[in-house]
Design an enzyme around this catalytic site. Structure first.
Site, PDB file in Angstrom:
ATOM      1  N   TRP A  35       0.833  -1.219   0.000  1.00 15.67           N
ATOM      2  CA  TRP A  35       0.000   0.000   0.000  1.00 15.67           C
ATOM      3  C   TRP A  35       0.862   1.262   0.000  1.00 15.67           C
ATOM      4  CZ3 TRP A  35      -4.922   2.212   0.918  1.00 15.67           C
ATOM      5  CH2 TRP A  35      -4.919   3.434   1.584  1.00 15.67           C
ATOM      6  N   ASP A  54       0.648   8.973   1.275  1.00 21.94           N
ATOM      7  CA  ASP A  54       1.272  10.251   0.923  1.00 21.94           C
ATOM      8  C   ASP A  54       2.650  10.153   0.261  1.00 21.94           C
ATOM      9  OD1 ASP A  54      -0.725  10.526   2.772  1.00 21.94           O
ATOM     10  OD2 ASP A  54       0.508  11.536   4.268  1.00 21.94           O
ATOM     11  N   ASP A 114       3.748  15.618  10.147  1.00 16.04           N
ATOM     12  CA  ASP A 114       3.959  15.995   8.751  1.00 16.04           C
ATOM     13  C   ASP A 114       4.803  17.266   8.566  1.00 16.04           C
ATOM     14  OD1 ASP A 114       2.212  13.864   8.547  1.00 16.04           O
ATOM     15  OD2 ASP A 114       0.461  15.111   8.131  1.00 16.04           O
TER      16      ASP A 114
HETATM   17  C1  FRU Z   1      -2.258  11.760   5.594  1.00 18.13           C
HETATM   18  C2  FRU Z   1      -1.684  11.100   6.838  1.00 18.13           C
HETATM   19  C3  FRU Z   1      -0.633  11.969   7.469  1.00 18.13           C
HETATM   20  C4  FRU Z   1       0.194  10.980   8.220  1.00 18.13           C
HETATM   21  C5  FRU Z   1       0.187   9.808   7.282  1.00 18.13           C
HETATM   22  C6  FRU Z   1       0.240   8.480   7.940  1.00 18.13           C
HETATM   23  O1  FRU Z   1      -2.708  10.866   4.652  1.00 18.13           O
HETATM   24  O2  FRU Z   1      -2.722  10.820   7.731  1.00 18.13           O
HETATM   25  O3  FRU Z   1      -1.136  13.002   8.261  1.00 18.13           O
HETATM   26  O4  FRU Z   1       1.481  11.438   8.460  1.00 18.13           O
HETATM   27  O5  FRU Z   1      -0.995   9.902   6.529  1.00 18.13           O
HETATM   28  O6  FRU Z   1       0.355   7.467   7.004  1.00 18.13           O
END
Ligand code: FRU
Length: 721
Positions: A291, A294, A414
């Site tokens: 999978w 981001d 993030d």
């Molecule tokens: C966004 C998110 C981010 C986090 C990541 C975890 O899609 O929720 O905020 O860092 O995915 O996979």
């Protein structure tokens, strides 16, 4: 009831020609009745009668016998209760049953009670989100209590996710049932590059650890296949070549083949079909296995575009967050390398960014070999901000004194880092979710990428329009290509953005809650850092939620696209255009210019067929609709209503003298750029493989097309071997 019993017996006898077989099986309960009979119920979770299969709001329950079973999902996961059997005698060597649901040794269990004491207990298989509602055979050896009176009690005191237990078909037997095994292990010497893990999508997640020299070096939640796997997930073990590996699984059904079937290989997988699977996007990046969500750490370094990404190497769904890694020399063809950040004692590796530290201010490289520095969130408890680095773009190490920023709130994540030229400092924007879901961005500054100071807080809820959500990006962008008229863009995961001023400390939003995309399944996009000045483009890639059921991979990335700010009557707005490098994929073409179409016209693309395609067209909007069919997906431009419709998805199309469309068609969907890129509609869609047709029509009048161009495109992946 009798029939089920005989059937069970026959099946069992056939499957297990048991040497120790003594007496026929004795059914204790099959939960087929209108109520629980003489079983005693307390609480709400078990209701007043056995469930008839799946309960409202539950994933499909399977693996039970007949029509009824014990299912404590009554009232959802939050309900609790107990169910206790009348007394019966233990007249066989084993007690067998079917069990499913959540895993919680203390709060979700079936127990056997003899002489007022709990002598056996068992819990369900599922400890984390996802998993499976299938019941499986299990049981206990009870020979030592031969002839004694006993009761069975099923307890649900759990109220969170997977807070329920399912049980069915309780039987006394002399045939040994499969006994669930705990902390099962297998040892082997690492001889190849990969361990191949058998995965069955939707089966219970097991904790799978690898120990080297007594140290746990890897731990993941894996939907291990007890029998035939759906696919094999490679785990890189090359760094431990020659060493003994101990693979430990926290629990498995007694008859599971999972551990025994783990294989070693120097091949990543089936290399001949890799990238040529039927639902593999051929223009869009997707991971070889597992999978993705981001994109992370997009950076140009050492002559290559690097793309890291949220990766679950061991599952078709989200989990076990690693940073995957791919490189490209042209933004079009990607080569996936192995994962670079693995979950560690600080937690799974959540999203973040990367920069090149040209002056080696961090000390993580040298002046001659400036490091690429990665910033990521380790999402454990606490959730903290960390750093990793590389000087060759291939090998990465985590900073030894991580974390560099402690937890602000549990929802801080993030980090996006940029170089702020005027103040000659690094700036980090970090999403910080405050209690009651307040969305803020914390701005930190640093001289060396390691020591960070809080500079200001942008409160999305107080900003004009209220907005802001995870995965921020932050950069200046020239208006109408004029660097003197540049504005700062603060962008959120859903592509919404604010335009404003930034003085090196504080961001002031002038326009807020603008949309940089109007499609579906677009999320958590990021722009590249360190694109050479002479190029100067602001290039973005987003996570594209293209579900590919039945494939050993899932999700993908959007096409890389260039963002600009252009003046419009409403103020400056972001436009998107696919990067020009994509033109290198063009194959055969059909081109028309100055073409007048009315309802009777022949389809100008009747001789054009392609699996992958790029379509471009320009026309003057009149009263007629332009209807474009792309392999069964319908796009309609309605100039009177001022809309662009893609299947059932309708978005406003700003008025303009000329309508221009650029459409990319892949096996996983369409990406549509309209009117100078003011409208950008990524749209997941799976065309039928046999339909490779395209058409353009005028409906309700005539349309003069300045041009219609159609190109078949080549795949970005290497040809099949
Ligand atoms: C966004 C998110 C981010 C986090 C990541 C975890 O899609 O929720 O905020 O860092 O995915 O996979």
């Amino acid at each position: 009831m009798i029939r089920t019993l005989i059937l069970t017996l026959a099946v069992f006898a056939a499957l297990h020609p048991a040497p120790g077989y003594d007496g026929p099986e004795i059914l204790i309960a099959d939960f087929e009745g209108e109520n629980y009979g003489s079983w005693k119920v307390t609480g709400e979770a078990f209701g007043t009668a056995p469930a008839r299969g799946t309960l409202p709001g539950q994933m499909a329950v399977s693996g039970f016998e007949g029509r009824g079973l014990v299912n404590s999902f009554r009232g959802g996961d939050s309900s609790t209760g107990t169910l206790t059997s009348p007394e019966f005698r233990l007249e066989r060597k084993f007690l067998r049953f079917l069990i499913g649901g959540g895993r919680d040794e203390a709060r979700l269990r079936i127990t056997l009670n003899v002489g007022g004491k709990v002598v056996r207990t068992m819990t369900g298989p599922n400890a984390s989100p996802g998993g499976s509602e299938a019941l499986a055979l299990a049981g206990w050896e009870v020979g030592e209590y031969q002839g004694q009176a006993a009761t069975i009690r099923i307890e649900d005191q759990a109220t969170g996710g997977w807070g329920h237990i399912n049980v069915d078909q309780i039987v006394l037997t002399d045939i040994k049932p499969p006994m669930p095994l705990k902390d099962v292990f297998r040892e082997l010497t690492a001889s190849d590059s990969y361990l191949l893990m058998p995965v069955k999508n939707g089966s219970p997640k097991r904790k799978v650890s690898v120990f080297v020299d007594g140290q746990e070096v890897v731990r993941n939640d894996i939907e291990l296949a007890d029998g035939e796997p759906d696919w094999w997930a490679p785990m890189e073990i090359v760094r431990w070549k020659g060493k003994r590996l101990k693979i430990v699984v926290d629990s498995l059904p007694g008859d599971s083949k999972a551990l025994a079937s783990i294989d070693q290989s120097d091949q990543f997988g089936d290399e001949t079909s890799l990238y040529h699977e039927p639902l593999r996007g051929q223009l869009h990046f997707s991971p070889r296995r597992g999978w993705n969500n981001d994109p992370n750490g997009l950076v140009y370094f050492g002559g290559e575009y690097h793309m890291f990404f949220q990766h679950n190497p061991y599952g078709w769904g989200w989990g076990n967050m690693h940073w995957g890694h791919a490189v490209s020399r042209d933004l079009v063809h990607w080569q996936e390398l192995g994962d670079v950040l693995w979950p560690d004692k600080f937690g799974p590796m959540f999203s973040g960014s990367a920069v090149v530290d040209h002056a080696n201010a961090s000390g993580l490289g040298t002046k001659e070999k400036p490091p690429m520095v990665l910033f990521y969130t380790a999402a454990g408890d606490p959730t903290v901000q960390c750093v990793a680095s590389s000087t060759d773009g291939r090998t990465f190490s985590k900073y030894l004194r991580n974390p560099v920023i402690g937890q602000v709130t549990g929802g801080n994540r993030d980090p996006k880092v940029i170089w702020h030229e005027p103040s000659e400092r690094w700036v980090k924007v970090l999403y910080v979710e405050k209690p009651q879901s307040q969305h803020t961005i914390h701005f930190f500054v640093s001289e060396n990428l390691i020591d960070w100071k809080l500079a200001s807080i942008f409160d999305g809820d107080k900003a004009p329009g209220r907005f802001m959500f995870e995965c921020p990006d932050f950069f200046p962008l020239a208006v109408d290509d004029d660097p003197a008229k540049s504005m700062w863009v603060l962008m959120a995961a859903d592509g919404q953005y604010a335009l404003g001023r930034f003085d090196g400390t504080t961001f002031t939003a002038l326009h807020s809650r603008l949309q940089s995309q109007q499609g579906r399944g677009f999320y958590a996009a990021q722009t590249f850092s360190d694109i050479p000045k002479e190029d100067g483009r602001r290039i973005r890639i987003g996570w594209w939620q293209t579900e590919t059921r039945g494939m050993p991979f899932n999700q993908s990335m959007t096409l890389p696209h260039e963002m600009k700010l252009v003046s419009t009557p409403d103020g400056p707005r972001i436009t998107n255009a696919p990067v020009r490098e994509l033109e290198s994929l063009r194959g055969k073409k059909t081109i028309h210019s100055n073409l007048l179409l009315n309802e009777q016209s022949a389809n100008p693309l009747k001789n054009f067929e392609a699996d992958l395609a790029e379509l471009k067209m320009r026309f003057e909007p009149g009263r007629a609709n332009a209807t474009i069919d792309i392999r069964g997906a319908e796009i309609v431009v309605d100039p009177v209503a001022g809309t662009l419709k893609v299947q059932d998805h309708v978005v406003p199309l700003p008025k303009s003298k000329v309508v221009d469309l650029v459409i990319y068609c892949d096996r996983t969907g369409l990406e549509i750029f309209a009117n100078g890129g003011q409208v950008y509609v990524p749209f997941p869609f799976q065309p039928k493989s046999e339909n490779q047709r395209y058409s353009v029509k005028a409906n309700g009048g005539e349309i003069r097309f300045e041009s219609i161009e159609a190109y078949s495109l080549n795949s970005i992946w290497p040809p099949a071997q």
